[in-house]
Motif scaffolding. Structure first.
Motif, PDB file in Angstrom:
ATOM      1  N   THR A   1       0.852  -1.190   0.000  1.00 36.72           N
ATOM      2  CA  THR A   1       0.000   0.000   0.000  1.00 36.72           C
ATOM      3  C   THR A   1       0.882   1.232   0.000  1.00 36.72           C
ATOM      4  O   THR A   1       1.786   1.352   0.827  1.00 36.72           O
ATOM      5  CB  THR A   1      -0.890  -0.025   1.262  1.00 36.72           C
TER       6      THR A   1
ATOM      7  N   ASN B   1      -3.361 -10.254   7.493  1.00 37.98           N
ATOM      8  CA  ASN B   1      -3.140  -8.975   8.184  1.00 37.98           C
ATOM      9  C   ASN B   1      -4.351  -8.344   8.860  1.00 37.98           C
ATOM     10  O   ASN B   1      -4.486  -7.125   8.878  1.00 37.98           O
ATOM     11  CB  ASN B   1      -2.498  -7.963   7.215  1.00 37.98           C
TER      12      ASN B   1
ATOM     13  N   GLN C   1      -4.308  -7.293  -5.722  1.00 40.18           N
ATOM     14  CA  GLN C   1      -4.731  -7.817  -4.420  1.00 40.18           C
ATOM     15  C   GLN C   1      -6.105  -7.249  -4.057  1.00 40.18           C
ATOM     16  O   GLN C   1      -6.286  -6.035  -3.952  1.00 40.18           O
ATOM     17  CB  GLN C   1      -3.713  -7.470  -3.325  1.00 40.18           C
TER      18      GLN C   1
ATOM     19  N   ALA D   1       8.318 -13.687  -2.081  1.00 43.46           N
ATOM     20  CA  ALA D   1       7.825 -12.335  -2.380  1.00 43.46           C
ATOM     21  C   ALA D   1       8.547 -11.386  -1.426  1.00 43.46           C
ATOM     22  O   ALA D   1       8.586 -11.620  -0.216  1.00 43.46           O
ATOM     23  CB  ALA D   1       6.321 -12.250  -2.170  1.00 43.46           C
TER      24      ALA D   1
ATOM     25  N   GLY E   1       8.846  -7.424  -0.071  1.00 42.77           N
ATOM     26  CA  GLY E   1       8.060  -6.196   0.015  1.00 42.77           C
ATOM     27  C   GLY E   1       8.965  -4.981   0.029  1.00 42.77           C
ATOM     28  O   GLY E   1       9.285  -4.401  -1.008  1.00 42.77           O
TER      29      GLY E   1
ATOM     30  N   HIS F   1      -7.003 -11.038  -0.451  1.00 38.94           N
ATOM     31  CA  HIS F   1      -6.303 -10.606   0.766  1.00 38.94           C
ATOM     32  C   HIS F   1      -6.994 -11.222   1.988  1.00 38.94           C
ATOM     33  O   HIS F   1      -7.963 -10.688   2.508  1.00 38.94           O
ATOM     34  CB  HIS F   1      -6.331  -9.082   0.850  1.00 38.94           C
TER      35      HIS F   1
ATOM     36  N   GLU G   1      -0.733  -3.475  -4.978  1.00 42.23           N
ATOM     37  CA  GLU G   1      -1.198  -3.092  -3.640  1.00 42.23           C
ATOM     38  C   GLU G   1      -2.652  -3.491  -3.353  1.00 42.23           C
ATOM     39  O   GLU G   1      -3.490  -3.575  -4.262  1.00 42.23           O
ATOM     40  CB  GLU G   1      -1.062  -1.588  -3.486  1.00 42.23           C
TER      41      GLU G   1
HETATM   42  C1  LIG Z   1       4.587   0.217   3.034  1.00 41.95           C
HETATM   43  C2  LIG Z   1       3.990  -1.136   3.195  1.00 41.95           C
HETATM   44  C3  LIG Z   1       2.733  -1.386   2.664  1.00 41.95           C
HETATM   45  C4  LIG Z   1       2.160  -2.674   2.749  1.00 41.95           C
HETATM   46  N1  LIG Z   1       0.959  -2.901   2.157  1.00 41.95           N
HETATM   47  C5  LIG Z   1       0.465  -4.160   2.108  1.00 41.95           C
HETATM   48  C6  LIG Z   1      -0.700  -4.455   1.344  1.00 41.95           C
HETATM   49  O1  LIG Z   1      -1.277  -3.604   0.670  1.00 41.95           O
HETATM   50  N2  LIG Z   1      -1.168  -5.723   1.383  1.00 41.95           N
HETATM   51  C7  LIG Z   1      -0.541  -6.716   2.099  1.00 41.95           C
HETATM   52  O2  LIG Z   1      -0.994  -7.867   2.092  1.00 41.95           O
HETATM   53  N3  LIG Z   1       0.585  -6.473   2.788  1.00 41.95           N
HETATM   54  C8  LIG Z   1       1.119  -5.234   2.793  1.00 41.95           C
HETATM   55  N4  LIG Z   1       2.295  -4.985   3.434  1.00 41.95           N
HETATM   56  C9  LIG Z   1       3.076  -6.116   3.968  1.00 41.95           C
HETATM   57  C10 LIG Z   1       4.108  -6.578   2.928  1.00 41.95           C
HETATM   58  O3  LIG Z   1       3.485  -7.134   1.787  1.00 41.95           O
HETATM   59  C11 LIG Z   1       5.060  -7.639   3.529  1.00 41.95           C
HETATM   60  O4  LIG Z   1       4.294  -8.702   4.024  1.00 41.95           O
HETATM   61  C12 LIG Z   1       5.921  -7.066   4.660  1.00 41.95           C
HETATM   62  O5  LIG Z   1       6.507  -5.846   4.274  1.00 41.95           O
HETATM   63  C13 LIG Z   1       7.037  -8.047   5.043  1.00 41.95           C
HETATM   64  O6  LIG Z   1       7.823  -8.380   3.897  1.00 41.95           O
HETATM   65  P1  LIG Z   1       9.233  -7.657   3.603  1.00 41.95           P
HETATM   66  O7  LIG Z   1      10.105  -7.918   4.807  1.00 41.95           O
HETATM   67  O8  LIG Z   1       9.788  -8.344   2.369  1.00 41.95           O
HETATM   68  O9  LIG Z   1       8.995  -6.212   3.426  1.00 41.95           O
HETATM   69  C14 LIG Z   1       2.866  -3.705   3.407  1.00 41.95           C
HETATM   70  C15 LIG Z   1       4.128  -3.436   3.971  1.00 41.95           C
HETATM   71  C16 LIG Z   1       4.690  -2.177   3.861  1.00 41.95           C
HETATM   72  C17 LIG Z   1       6.066  -1.941   4.437  1.00 41.95           C
END
Ligand SMILES: Cc1cc2nc3c(=O)[nH]c(=O)nc-3n(C[C@H](O)[C@H](O)[C@H](O)COP(=O)(O)O)c2cc1C
Length: 376
Positions: A25, A180, A99, A322, A324, A177, A56
Motif C-alpha cells: 500500500t 493482516n 490484491q 515475495a 516487500g 487478501h 497493492e
Molecule cells: C509500506 C507497506 C505497505 C504494505 N501494504 C500491504 C498491502 O497492501 N497488502 C498486504 O498484504 N501487505 C502489505 N504490506 C506487507 C508486505 O506485503 C510484507 O508482508 C511485509 O513488508 C514483510 O515483507 P518484507 O520484509 O519483504 O517487506 C505492506 C508493507 C509495507 C512496508
C-alpha cells in the motif's frame, strides 16, 4: 552476473523468476475517487522485472476502504486507471496480479459512504489507527458493526464484481487478501470471530465466508491459475489472533487447494530476529495441506534477504519468495539480485502518501550505467 542466487532466477510455471513483489500500500491514488494514476503506472512499470508484481491492496467496494488514497476496483474510472497501469507493465514484459481487499472493521467512518460505521465479523473495535486525509495524521478506527448474516452474499458478490473488473483492466490474476487482520482474516480467526450464526463458532463455520469468496473469485476469473490467496497465520497484527493457527490455516489451505489455486502466499513474519517458534512446524503443515489438495505454488514472504531467500527455495521450504520493502527503493530489485547488489535501504517516511519522492525517483542500474557513459 553471479550465480549465487540462481534458484531465485530460475523460472517457475508461467513466471520468469522467483523474485516476486509483495503487495505494498502506498496511498498515492488520485483523490477524490481513489483512482490509479500515471505516477502509479510509472512505479509499477519500473518494477516489471519481478517474476510477478502483486499490486497493492485494492478495495473491492466503497465499504472496503480503510485508508486514505488507496486505489479501488469498484468504479469505471478506477478500472480505466488500472488498465493504463497493466498496459505499461505488460509492455515491459512483466506480469501483475491485483490484491483484492476488504478491510472490514479496520476503518474510519470518514472514509466510508455517508459516514457509515465500518462492518466487521463482530462489533469489537480494532485497536489500531488509520489516516483519513492528506495530512496522514493517525486517527483511531471507528466502532464497527457486525455484518448481518443476510449481508454476507452481497460482500461475496462485491469480490466477484471486483474480479471481473480486474480481468477487464488487464490483470494477469488476482490475490485474495486473507491476511493482516482485514475482513476475511476477521472471520477466519477465533480471537475475533465470536459470531453465533453459520459464519462463526466452529472452524468449518469460520472458514465458510473465506471459502465462499475464494470459490466465487475462481469462478469469476474463469480459471484457478489466475487466483492466489494471502494469509498471515502467526501474525497478531491489530489484535487478530487464533487459538490454533496450524489447524485453522491447514484447513483453510486444504479448501483453497481443492479449488486448484495458483498459489498460497504467507506473511511468515516481518522481522526474522523475532520469529515465532511455531513457524517451522506451522508453515510446512499448511503448505502440505494446500499442495496435497491440489494447490500449486507456495509463496513465502517476510524479512527475506537474497541469501535467505535463495536458501528457502533451494531447501524446498517454498517455491517463490515475495519481497516487500526491498522493492521500494530498488525498482530493478531482481536485476540487482542477479548481479549481487548493491541494494538501497527503504525510508519509512515516504511509504504512505505524497508524490514521487520515495516512490518513482529511484534509478535502476541500467539508468545509472547510461548516466555514467553519457557524462564520461
Ligand atoms: C509500506 C507497506 C505497505 C504494505 N501494504 C500491504 C498491502 O497492501 N497488502 C498486504 O498484504 N501487505 C502489505 N504490506 C506487507 C508486505 O506485503 C510484507 O508482508 C511485509 O513488508 C514483510 O515483507 P518484507 O520484509 O519483504 O517487506 C505492506 C508493507 C509495507 C512496508
Amino acid at each position: 552476473m553471479t550465480d549465487a542466487h540462481a534458484p531465485l532466477l530460475s523460472p517457475i510455471r508461467n513466471y520468469t523468476n522467483r523474485i516476486w513483489m509483495a503487495p505494498l500500500t502506498r496511498s498515492r491514488a488520485s483523490m477524490p475517487g481513489n483512482v490509479p494514476n500515471e505516477m502509479m503506472g510509472t512505479y509499477y512499470e519500473q518494477r516489471a522485472g519481478a517474476g510477478l508484481i502483486i499490486a497493492e491492496a485494492t478495495p473491492i467496494s466503497p465499504m472496503g476502504h480503510g485508508y486514505y488514497a488507496t486505489p479501488g476496483i469498484h468504479s469505471e474510472a478506477q478500472q480505466a486507471g488500472w488498465k493504463a497501469v497493466t498496459d505499461r507493465v505488460h509492455a515491459k514484459g512483466g506480469k501483475i496480479f491485483l490484491q483484492l481487499w476488504h478491510v472490514g472493521r479496520v476503518s474510519h467512518s470518514a472514509l466510508l459512504p455517508d459516514n457509515q460505521q465500518p462492518v466487521g465479523a463482530t462489533d469489537v473495535i480494532s485497536e489500531s489507527k488509520t489516516y483519513i486525509d492528506h495530512s496522514m495524521e493517525r486517527h483511531d478506527n471507528t466502532q464497527p458493526r457486525a455484518l448481518e448474516t443476510h449481508e454476507i452474499p452481497g460482500v461475496v458478490q462485491d469480490f466477484v464484481d471486483a474480479t471481473r473488473r480486474a480481468k477487464a483492466a488487464g490483470f494477469d490474476g488476482v490475490e485474495i487478501h486473507g491476511a493482516n487482520s482485514y475482513l476475511l482474516d476477521q472471520f477466519t480467526r477465533d480471537g475475533v470471530n465470536t459470531r453465533t450464526d453459520e459464519y462463526g463458532g466452529s472452524l468449518e463455520n469460520r472458514l465458510r465466508f473465506p471459502l465462499m469468496v475464494a470459490k466465487a473469485v475462481v469462478e469469476a476469473w474463469g480459471d484457478p491459475s489466475g487466483v492466489g490467496y494471502r494469509i498471515s497465520p502467526l501474525s497478531e497484527h491489530k489484535d487478530v489472533r487464533d487459538s490454533d493457527p496450524q489447524a485453522t490455516f491447514s484447513t483453510l489451505a486444504k479448501g483453497l487447494g481443492e479449488l486448484g489455486l495458483e498459489y498460497l502466499h504467507a506473511v511468515e513474519t516481518w522481522d526474522r530476529s523475532e520469529v515465532d517458534p511455531r513457524l517451522d512446524s506451522v508453515i510446512p503443515a499448511i503448505v502440505k495441506s494446500f499442495k496435497d489438495a491440489g494447490g500449486k505454488l507456495y509463496i513465502a514472504n517476510g524479512d527475506y534477504a537474497p541469501e535467505s531467500a535463495t536458501q528457502a527455495v533451494d531447501s524446498g521450504w517454498c517455491d517463490v519468495v515475495a519481497f516487500g520493502r526491498p522493492w521500494i527503493p530498488n525498482p530493478d530489485f531482481a536485476a540487482r539480485v542477479a548481479q549481487g547488489g548493491p541494494y538501497r535501504e527503504p525510508d519509512r517516511d515516504t511509504f504512505y502518501g505524497g508524490g514521487p519522492e520515495g516512490y518513482t525517483e529511484f534509478t535502476s542500474l541500467e539508468e545509472e550505467a547510461q548516466e555514467a557513459t553519457s557524462t564520461r
